[in-house]
Design a protein around this motif. Structure first.
Motif, mmCIF file in Angstrom:
data_model
loop_
_atom_site.group_PDB
_atom_site.id
_atom_site.type_symbol
_atom_site.label_atom_id
_atom_site.label_comp_id
_atom_site.label_asym_id
_atom_site.label_seq_id
_atom_site.Cartn_x
_atom_site.Cartn_y
_atom_site.Cartn_z
ATOM 1 N N ASN A 112 0.741 -1.004 -0.462
ATOM 2 C CA ASN A 112 0.426 -0.088 -0.103
ATOM 3 C C ASN A 112 0.910 1.278 -0.018
ATOM 4 O O ASN A 112 1.616 1.166 0.935
ATOM 5 N N ILE A 113 0.736 2.618 -1.072
ATOM 6 C CA ILE A 113 1.226 3.441 -1.008
ATOM 7 C C ILE A 113 0.582 4.698 -0.926
ATOM 8 O O ILE A 113 -0.226 4.138 -1.044
ATOM 9 N N MET A 114 1.268 5.326 -0.150
ATOM 10 C CA MET A 114 0.984 6.140 0.601
ATOM 11 C C MET A 114 1.473 7.731 0.234
ATOM 12 O O MET A 114 2.964 7.473 0.181
ATOM 13 N N TYR A 115 1.002 8.755 -0.301
ATOM 14 C CA TYR A 115 1.005 9.617 -0.713
ATOM 15 C C TYR A 115 1.121 11.157 -0.312
ATOM 16 O O TYR A 115 0.034 11.583 0.442
ATOM 17 N N ARG A 116 2.016 12.292 0.378
ATOM 18 C CA ARG A 116 1.398 13.630 0.737
ATOM 19 C C ARG A 116 2.385 14.439 0.962
ATOM 20 O O ARG A 116 3.403 13.851 0.763
ATOM 21 N N GLU A 117 1.953 15.621 0.476
ATOM 22 C CA GLU A 117 2.524 16.715 -0.005
ATOM 23 C C GLU A 117 2.233 17.386 1.680
ATOM 24 O O GLU A 117 1.460 17.676 2.058
ATOM 25 N N HIS A 118 3.780 18.017 1.990
ATOM 26 C CA HIS A 118 3.152 18.930 3.111
ATOM 27 C C HIS A 118 4.315 20.612 2.902
ATOM 28 O O HIS A 118 5.275 20.620 2.261
ATOM 29 N N GLU A 119 4.116 20.797 4.095
ATOM 30 C CA GLU A 119 4.328 22.557 3.629
ATOM 31 C C GLU A 119 5.730 22.533 5.026
ATOM 32 O O GLU A 119 5.520 22.257 6.253
ATOM 33 N N GLY A 120 6.995 22.847 4.174
ATOM 34 C CA GLY A 120 7.908 23.138 4.830
ATOM 35 C C GLY A 120 8.540 23.919 5.519
ATOM 36 O O GLY A 120 7.545 24.772 5.171
ATOM 37 N N ARG A 121 9.994 23.924 6.305
ATOM 38 C CA ARG A 121 9.454 25.365 6.844
ATOM 39 C C ARG A 121 10.298 26.050 5.427
ATOM 40 O O ARG A 121 10.787 25.803 4.862
ATOM 41 N N ASP A 179 8.706 23.167 0.342
ATOM 42 C CA ASP A 179 6.669 22.239 0.487
ATOM 43 C C ASP A 179 7.779 21.026 0.455
ATOM 44 O O ASP A 179 8.836 20.346 -0.445
ATOM 45 N N TYR A 180 6.925 19.727 0.539
ATOM 46 C CA TYR A 180 8.047 18.288 0.126
ATOM 47 C C TYR A 180 7.039 17.393 0.071
ATOM 48 O O TYR A 180 5.968 17.596 1.076
ATOM 49 N N ARG A 181 7.256 16.505 -0.192
ATOM 50 C CA ARG A 181 6.116 15.351 -0.422
ATOM 51 C C ARG A 181 7.030 14.237 0.089
ATOM 52 O O ARG A 181 8.443 13.920 0.257
ATOM 53 N N ALA A 182 6.012 13.016 1.170
ATOM 54 C CA ALA A 182 6.616 11.670 1.859
ATOM 55 C C ALA A 182 6.337 10.656 0.861
ATOM 56 O O ALA A 182 4.476 11.000 0.161
ATOM 57 N N LEU A 183 6.380 9.723 0.768
ATOM 58 C CA LEU A 183 6.055 8.673 0.137
ATOM 59 C C LEU A 183 6.229 7.852 1.321
ATOM 60 O O LEU A 183 7.810 7.409 1.196
ATOM 61 N N THR A 184 5.105 6.907 1.324
ATOM 62 C CA THR A 184 5.497 5.261 2.319
ATOM 63 C C THR A 184 5.042 4.193 1.321
ATOM 64 O O THR A 184 3.811 3.848 1.337
ATOM 65 N N ALA A 185 5.112 3.052 1.959
ATOM 66 C CA ALA A 185 4.763 2.343 1.500
ATOM 67 C C ALA A 185 4.837 1.288 3.141
ATOM 68 O O ALA A 185 5.258 0.637 3.416
ATOM 69 N N LYS A 186 3.549 0.553 2.910
ATOM 70 C CA LYS A 186 3.387 -0.491 4.052
ATOM 71 C C LYS A 186 2.488 -1.759 3.214
ATOM 72 O O LYS A 186 2.289 -1.992 1.793
ATOM 73 N N ASP A 187 2.820 -2.699 4.306
ATOM 74 C CA ASP A 187 2.304 -3.754 3.805
ATOM 75 C C ASP A 187 0.779 -4.186 4.380
ATOM 76 O O ASP A 187 0.353 -3.509 4.752
ATOM 77 N N ALA A 188 0.106 -5.463 4.147
ATOM 78 C CA ALA A 188 -1.232 -5.671 4.516
ATOM 79 C C ALA A 188 -1.288 -5.364 5.965
ATOM 80 O O ALA A 188 -2.496 -4.983 6.233
#
Length: 99
Positions: free
Chosen positions: A4-13, A17-26
């Motif tokens: 499962n891939i998650m995509y998030r955009e964040h406001e940086g200092r 700005d930056y984005r974060a990609l995370t992958a998790k198993d079931a």
């Protein structure tokens, strides 16, 4: 194996700005993450490669991999076909499906 891939955009200092990609198993265990600006395709390749490496190190047999993409990510059918061909060339991967 479900990824499962998650995509998030964040406001940086200071406007960085930056984005974060995370992958998790079931089970919700984090497989990998990235905040360095890696492209989504590079990230998908990284996480599937990591799953294959884990299967090798644990002596697992071949399995099917489902990559669940977030709504923000769309892969063309041509790109999906390319990635499927790339990873199913490995004897530890029966199939790769994008959902």
């Amino acid at each position: 194996m479900e990824i499962n891939i998650m995509y998030r955009e964040h406001e940086g200092r200071h406007g960085a700005d930056y984005r974060a990609l995370t992958a998790k198993d079931a089970s919700g265990n984090t497989l990998t993450n990235d905040t360095s600006g890696m492209t989504v395709v590079e990230f998908i390749e990284k996480v599937v490669s990591k799953v294959i490496q884990r299967n090798v190190s644990k002596g697992h047999t071949a399995n099917d991999i489902t990559v669940n993409l977030p709504a923000e990510v769309t892969l063309s059918s041509t790109l999906q076909t390319h990635l499927v061909a790339k990873f199913t060339a490995d004897p530890l991967v029966n199939s790769v499906t994008f959902a």
